[in-house]
Design a protein around this motif. Sequence first.
Motif: not given
Length: 229
Positions: A37-38, A40-43, A45-46, A104, A106
């Motif tokens: 899972k990434y 830093k933020q929603d993968l 959306k980014f 970011g 993972w």
Amino acid sequence: MLKKRTLVVLALFTIFMYSNSQIVQKSDSIIKYEKAKYLKQDLNKFLLIKTLYPSSELTSMINGDVVFSFIINKNGKLESLALKDYDNASFLNSSKNAIELLDGEWSPAKLNDSPVDMKYLIAFRFRTYLERKPYDYKGQGRNLFEKQKYERALKTLNSGIEDNKYDYELYELRSKVKEMLGDIEGAKNDQLNSLRLKVEIMSIIDVTEPIVRRIDKLGVTKTTTTRIQ
């Protein structure tokens, strides 16, 4: 070693399908798999925000797909980014620019709570449509299945998979339809494809652009677009 571990996970998923955190029991052992899972933020959306629909392809209403493979190693780093498939060089450049911005950390994949290297795919789907929203093959197929209109459901899902061959839910639903139609072998194949995609696909990025056409007083057709976020 990576290939062996990936095959182990795929073999487990041919037994049962679960959500991102899985527990599979085989005889005297219990194996739990957790997808990377990434953090830093929603993968989705980014990547969607960072991916632009190339103007020339948009004007010509050209659609296409780009698929990248990569490894999230056991230390939570993205490595070995490689192009797996693409239809158009402009789509490739746009999606590559977006994916290369991922900087970011993972959370790595885990087998029985132990971090492991795992290979994944990200699919970018570039689609235009005229004014209306894209056709919902999955929703319509599910609706037809619930109404027991299996032949129509199959036709709808066939079209859906032709448009999006990366969505495991389409194969899962078509497997149920084929089973009801007596195509047991086809149902098994679709189930295996569904399980494989659920493990392999990290994300599907739908880059969609509505095309609005208007005719002015002089009879000239004007085309405008609105980016959907």
